[in-house]
Write an enzyme that holds these catalytic residues in place. Structure first.
Site, PDB file in Angstrom:
ATOM      1  N   HIS A  64       2.630  -9.708  13.891  1.00 18.14           N
ATOM      2  CA  HIS A  64       3.803 -10.268  13.218  1.00 18.14           C
ATOM      3  C   HIS A  64       3.300 -11.237  12.137  1.00 18.14           C
ATOM      4  CE1 HIS A  64       7.898 -11.577  12.700  1.00 18.14           C
ATOM      5  NE2 HIS A  64       7.474 -12.830  12.726  1.00 18.14           N
ATOM      6  N   ASN A  93       1.262  -5.887  19.128  1.00 18.00           N
ATOM      7  CA  ASN A  93       1.969  -5.904  17.841  1.00 18.00           C
ATOM      8  C   ASN A  93       1.398  -7.017  16.977  1.00 18.00           C
ATOM      9  OD1 ASN A  93       4.086  -5.283  15.949  1.00 18.00           O
ATOM     10  ND2 ASN A  93       5.160  -7.126  16.630  1.00 18.00           N
ATOM     11  N   ASP A 100       9.333  -9.567  19.211  1.00 14.23           N
ATOM     12  CA  ASP A 100       8.290 -10.547  18.851  1.00 14.23           C
ATOM     13  C   ASP A 100       8.160 -11.692  19.865  1.00 14.23           C
ATOM     14  OD1 ASP A 100       7.820  -9.067  16.518  1.00 14.23           O
ATOM     15  OD2 ASP A 100       9.318 -10.188  15.396  1.00 14.23           O
ATOM     16  N   SER A 153       0.401 -13.495  13.779  1.00 14.01           N
ATOM     17  CA  SER A 153       0.201 -13.579  15.230  1.00 14.01           C
ATOM     18  C   SER A 153       0.046 -12.171  15.791  1.00 14.01           C
ATOM     19  CB  SER A 153       1.440 -14.179  15.909  1.00 14.01           C
ATOM     20  OG  SER A 153       1.832 -15.399  15.323  1.00 14.01           O
TER      21      SER A 153
HETATM   22  C1  GRF Z   1       2.736  -6.615   8.484  1.00 13.57           C
HETATM   23  O1  GRF Z   1       3.056  -7.749   7.737  1.00 13.57           O
HETATM   24  C2  GRF Z   1       2.925  -6.877   9.952  1.00 13.57           C
HETATM   25  O2  GRF Z   1       2.696  -8.215  10.289  1.00 13.57           O
HETATM   26  C3  GRF Z   1       4.357  -6.512  10.170  1.00 13.57           C
HETATM   27  O3  GRF Z   1       4.582  -5.409   9.332  1.00 13.57           O
HETATM   28  C4  GRF Z   1       3.705  -5.477   8.215  1.00 13.57           C
HETATM   29  C5  GRF Z   1       3.013  -4.162   8.098  1.00 13.57           C
HETATM   30  O4  GRF Z   1       2.228  -4.088   6.936  1.00 13.57           O
HETATM   31  N1  GRF Z   1       4.621  -6.223  11.557  1.00 13.57           N
HETATM   32  P1  GRF Z   1       1.305  -2.821   6.670  1.00 13.57           P
HETATM   33  O5  GRF Z   1       2.206  -1.597   6.711  1.00 13.57           O
HETATM   34  O6  GRF Z   1       0.264  -2.778   7.751  1.00 13.57           O
HETATM   35  O7  GRF Z   1       0.726  -3.034   5.319  1.00 13.57           O
END
Ligand code: GRF
Length: 222
Positions: free
Chosen positions: A108, A106, A144, A135
Protein backbone atom coordinates in the site's frame (compact mmCIF):
# COMPACT_ATOMS: atom_id res chain seq x y z
CA UNK A 1 9.24 -19.92 -2.90
CA UNK A 2 6.57 -20.22 -5.56
CA UNK A 3 4.52 -17.05 -5.87
CA UNK A 4 1.56 -15.77 -7.86
CA UNK A 5 1.22 -12.05 -8.56
CA UNK A 6 -2.14 -10.33 -8.91
CA UNK A 7 -2.22 -6.85 -10.43
CA UNK A 8 -4.71 -4.59 -12.18
CA UNK A 9 -2.54 -2.00 -13.88
CA UNK A 10 0.95 -0.90 -14.76
CA UNK A 11 2.75 -3.56 -12.77
CA UNK A 12 5.91 -1.70 -11.80
CA UNK A 13 5.98 -3.68 -8.54
CA UNK A 14 5.57 -6.92 -10.47
CA UNK A 15 8.48 -5.79 -12.65
CA UNK A 16 10.64 -5.03 -9.60
CA UNK A 17 9.96 -8.56 -8.34
CA UNK A 18 10.73 -10.07 -11.77
CA UNK A 19 13.99 -8.08 -11.91
CA UNK A 20 15.16 -9.10 -8.40
CA UNK A 21 14.51 -12.73 -9.20
CA UNK A 22 16.46 -12.41 -12.46
CA UNK A 23 19.30 -10.69 -10.59
CA UNK A 24 19.48 -13.66 -8.23
CA UNK A 25 18.58 -11.55 -5.18
CA UNK A 26 15.12 -13.00 -4.57
CA UNK A 27 14.73 -16.75 -4.15
CA UNK A 28 11.30 -17.03 -5.72
CA UNK A 29 9.66 -18.17 -8.91
CA UNK A 30 6.58 -16.53 -10.37
CA UNK A 31 4.15 -19.30 -11.28
CA UNK A 32 1.52 -16.99 -12.73
CA UNK A 33 0.55 -13.33 -13.05
CA UNK A 34 -3.19 -12.74 -12.89
CA UNK A 35 -5.01 -9.56 -13.78
CA UNK A 36 -8.67 -8.60 -13.72
CA UNK A 37 -8.16 -6.26 -16.68
CA UNK A 38 -7.36 -7.39 -20.20
CA UNK A 39 -5.62 -4.08 -20.97
CA UNK A 40 -3.36 -4.09 -17.88
CA UNK A 41 0.26 -3.43 -18.81
CA UNK A 42 1.32 -6.00 -16.23
CA UNK A 43 0.15 -8.69 -18.69
CA UNK A 44 2.55 -7.33 -21.33
CA UNK A 45 5.33 -7.41 -18.73
CA UNK A 46 4.49 -11.06 -17.98
CA UNK A 47 4.60 -11.94 -21.67
CA UNK A 48 7.95 -10.17 -22.14
CA UNK A 49 9.41 -12.01 -19.17
CA UNK A 50 8.06 -15.36 -20.40
CA UNK A 51 5.82 -15.75 -17.34
CA UNK A 52 2.46 -17.51 -17.55
CA UNK A 53 -0.42 -15.09 -17.18
CA UNK A 54 -4.20 -15.04 -17.04
CA UNK A 55 -6.91 -12.43 -17.21
CA UNK A 56 -9.93 -13.23 -15.06
CA UNK A 57 -12.54 -10.52 -15.37
CA UNK A 58 -15.27 -9.88 -12.86
CA UNK A 59 -17.85 -9.30 -15.59
CA UNK A 60 -17.60 -12.93 -16.70
CA UNK A 61 -18.99 -14.18 -13.37
CA UNK A 62 -22.53 -13.78 -12.04
CA UNK A 63 -21.43 -12.96 -8.50
CA UNK A 64 -18.39 -11.85 -6.60
CA UNK A 65 -18.44 -15.17 -4.77
CA UNK A 66 -18.16 -17.13 -8.01
CA UNK A 67 -15.47 -14.78 -9.23
CA UNK A 68 -13.43 -15.28 -6.06
CA UNK A 69 -13.81 -19.06 -6.31
CA UNK A 70 -12.58 -19.02 -9.93
CA UNK A 71 -9.60 -16.87 -8.93
CA UNK A 72 -8.72 -19.18 -6.04
CA UNK A 73 -8.93 -22.21 -8.32
CA UNK A 74 -6.63 -20.61 -10.86
CA UNK A 75 -4.03 -19.75 -8.25
CA UNK A 76 -4.25 -23.10 -6.49
CA UNK A 77 -3.71 -24.85 -9.84
CA UNK A 78 -0.56 -22.75 -10.37
CA UNK A 79 0.97 -24.37 -7.29
CA UNK A 80 1.82 -21.03 -5.68
CA UNK A 81 2.70 -20.91 -2.00
CA UNK A 82 2.19 -17.18 -1.63
CA UNK A 83 -0.17 -14.71 -3.29
CA UNK A 84 1.40 -11.31 -3.93
CA UNK A 85 -1.04 -8.46 -4.50
CA UNK A 86 0.69 -5.71 -6.44
CA UNK A 87 -1.88 -3.06 -7.29
CA UNK A 88 -4.81 -5.45 -7.47
CA UNK A 89 -7.79 -3.12 -7.37
CA UNK A 90 -10.68 -5.46 -6.50
CA UNK A 91 -11.68 -6.49 -3.00
CA UNK A 92 -11.14 -10.16 -2.23
CA UNK A 93 -13.82 -12.00 -0.29
CA UNK A 94 -13.40 -14.82 2.18
CA UNK A 95 -14.02 -17.42 -0.56
CA UNK A 96 -10.60 -16.40 -1.83
CA UNK A 97 -8.87 -15.38 1.41
CA UNK A 98 -9.72 -18.62 3.24
CA UNK A 99 -7.91 -20.68 0.60
CA UNK A 100 -4.59 -18.94 1.39
CA UNK A 101 -4.56 -18.29 5.14
CA UNK A 102 -1.57 -16.10 6.11
CA UNK A 103 -0.31 -16.54 2.58
CA UNK A 104 -1.43 -13.31 0.91
CA UNK A 105 0.58 -10.09 1.06
CA UNK A 106 -0.12 -6.61 -0.25
CA UNK A 107 1.66 -3.32 -0.75
CA UNK A 108 0.00 0.00 0.00
CA UNK A 109 1.47 3.43 -0.89
CA UNK A 110 0.91 5.05 2.53
CA UNK A 111 2.00 4.51 6.12
CA UNK A 112 -0.79 2.27 7.36
CA UNK A 113 -3.00 2.47 9.32
CA UNK A 114 -3.20 6.01 7.89
CA UNK A 115 -4.78 6.56 4.48
CA UNK A 116 -6.03 3.07 3.58
CA UNK A 117 -7.98 2.43 0.38
CA UNK A 118 -7.46 3.97 -3.01
CA UNK A 119 -5.84 7.37 -3.43
CA UNK A 120 -3.57 6.93 -0.40
CA UNK A 121 -0.75 9.11 -1.76
CA UNK A 122 -3.04 12.02 -2.70
CA UNK A 123 -4.91 11.85 0.60
CA UNK A 124 -1.67 11.92 2.60
CA UNK A 125 -0.37 14.87 0.57
CA UNK A 126 -3.65 16.78 0.87
CA UNK A 127 -3.67 16.17 4.62
CA UNK A 128 -0.26 17.77 4.84
CA UNK A 129 1.61 14.87 6.43
CA UNK A 130 5.32 15.46 6.86
CA UNK A 131 6.30 11.82 6.48
CA UNK A 132 4.78 9.23 4.18
CA UNK A 133 5.78 6.01 2.50
CA UNK A 134 4.74 2.50 1.52
CA UNK A 135 3.72 -0.43 3.73
CA UNK A 136 3.82 -4.18 3.04
CA UNK A 137 1.37 -6.25 5.07
CA UNK A 138 -0.43 -9.55 5.32
CA UNK A 139 -3.94 -9.43 3.90
CA UNK A 140 -7.10 -9.74 5.92
CA UNK A 141 -10.69 -9.22 4.81
CA UNK A 142 -10.86 -5.57 5.87
CA UNK A 143 -9.07 -3.36 3.32
CA UNK A 144 -5.39 -2.57 4.03
CA UNK A 145 -5.73 -3.76 7.62
CA UNK A 146 -3.55 -6.85 8.06
CA UNK A 147 -0.37 -7.13 10.17
CA UNK A 148 2.51 -5.00 8.90
CA UNK A 149 5.75 -6.56 7.64
CA UNK A 150 7.86 -3.57 6.54
CA UNK A 151 7.38 0.18 6.08
CA UNK A 152 9.43 2.96 4.51
CA UNK A 153 9.24 6.52 5.87
CA UNK A 154 10.07 9.33 3.45
CA UNK A 155 9.93 13.08 4.14
CA UNK A 156 7.26 14.91 2.19
CA UNK A 157 8.94 17.92 0.60
CA UNK A 158 7.34 21.36 0.58
CA UNK A 159 7.35 21.40 -3.21
CA UNK A 160 6.13 17.82 -3.66
CA UNK A 161 3.40 17.24 -6.20
CA UNK A 162 1.31 14.10 -6.40
CA UNK A 163 3.59 12.95 -9.20
CA UNK A 164 6.91 13.62 -7.45
CA UNK A 165 5.77 12.00 -4.21
CA UNK A 166 4.33 9.03 -6.07
CA UNK A 167 7.63 8.53 -7.91
CA UNK A 168 9.60 8.50 -4.64
CA UNK A 169 7.13 6.21 -2.90
CA UNK A 170 7.17 3.81 -5.85
CA UNK A 171 10.95 3.67 -5.86
CA UNK A 172 10.79 2.43 -2.25
CA UNK A 173 7.92 0.05 -3.00
CA UNK A 174 10.28 -1.55 -5.49
CA UNK A 175 12.79 -2.16 -2.69
CA UNK A 176 10.66 -3.10 0.31
CA UNK A 177 8.34 -5.52 -1.49
CA UNK A 178 11.10 -7.76 -2.89
CA UNK A 179 12.83 -7.52 0.52
CA UNK A 180 9.70 -8.69 2.36
CA UNK A 181 9.31 -11.55 -0.13
CA UNK A 182 12.93 -12.58 0.39
CA UNK A 183 12.37 -12.73 4.16
CA UNK A 184 9.33 -14.91 3.54
CA UNK A 185 11.32 -17.11 1.15
CA UNK A 186 14.01 -17.54 3.79
CA UNK A 187 11.38 -18.47 6.39
CA UNK A 188 12.49 -15.57 8.59
CA UNK A 189 9.04 -14.08 9.15
CA UNK A 190 6.96 -15.11 12.14
CA UNK A 191 3.59 -13.80 13.29
CA UNK A 192 1.99 -13.56 16.67
CA UNK A 193 -1.34 -11.79 16.37
CA UNK A 194 -0.59 -8.44 14.78
CA UNK A 195 3.11 -8.59 15.59
CA UNK A 196 5.30 -9.67 12.68
CA UNK A 197 8.94 -10.40 13.42
CA UNK A 198 11.89 -10.84 11.09
CA UNK A 199 14.55 -13.21 12.37
CA UNK A 200 18.16 -12.01 12.03
CA UNK A 201 19.90 -13.03 8.81
CA UNK A 202 23.47 -13.09 7.57
CA UNK A 203 23.36 -10.20 5.08
CA UNK A 204 24.48 -6.70 6.06
CA UNK A 205 21.77 -4.10 6.53
CA UNK A 206 21.68 -0.88 4.51
CA UNK A 207 21.98 2.33 6.53
CA UNK A 208 19.30 4.99 5.95
CA UNK A 209 20.71 8.14 4.34
CA UNK A 210 18.70 10.86 6.09
CA UNK A 211 16.17 11.09 3.29
CA UNK A 212 14.52 7.77 4.08
CA UNK A 213 14.12 5.26 6.83
CA UNK A 214 13.01 1.66 6.43
CA UNK A 215 12.05 -0.66 9.26
CA UNK A 216 12.94 -3.48 9.65
CA UNK A 217 16.11 -2.44 7.79
CA UNK A 218 16.68 -3.30 4.16
CA UNK A 219 19.48 -5.76 3.57
CA UNK A 220 22.19 -5.80 0.90
CA UNK A 221 20.68 -6.52 -2.51
CA UNK A 222 17.56 -4.46 -1.78
C1 GRF B 1 1.23 0.81 -5.89
O1 GRF B 1 1.32 2.15 -5.53
C2 GRF B 1 0.80 -0.03 -4.72
O2 GRF B 1 1.23 0.50 -3.50
C3 GRF B 1 -0.69 0.00 -4.82
O3 GRF B 1 -0.96 -0.02 -6.20
C4 GRF B 1 0.12 0.57 -6.90
C5 GRF B 1 0.53 -0.37 -7.98
O4 GRF B 1 1.51 0.19 -8.82
N1 GRF B 1 -1.29 -1.10 -4.11
P1 GRF B 1 2.18 -0.69 -9.97
O5 GRF B 1 1.05 -1.22 -10.84
O6 GRF B 1 2.94 -1.80 -9.31
O7 GRF B 1 3.06 0.25 -10.71
Amino acid sequence: MKIAIMASGNGSNAQAIIDRIKAGKLDASIEIIVSNRADAFVLTRAQKAGIKSACIERKDYPSRREYDIALAEKLTASGCELVVLAGYMLLLGHEFLDVFPDRIVNIHPALLPSFPGTGGIGSALAYGVKISGPSVHFVEEKVDSGPLIIQAALPVRFDDTLESLRTRIHSFEHRIYPQALQWLAEGRISREGRMVRVAPGSRKTIKPDGDWFVWPPLEEGF
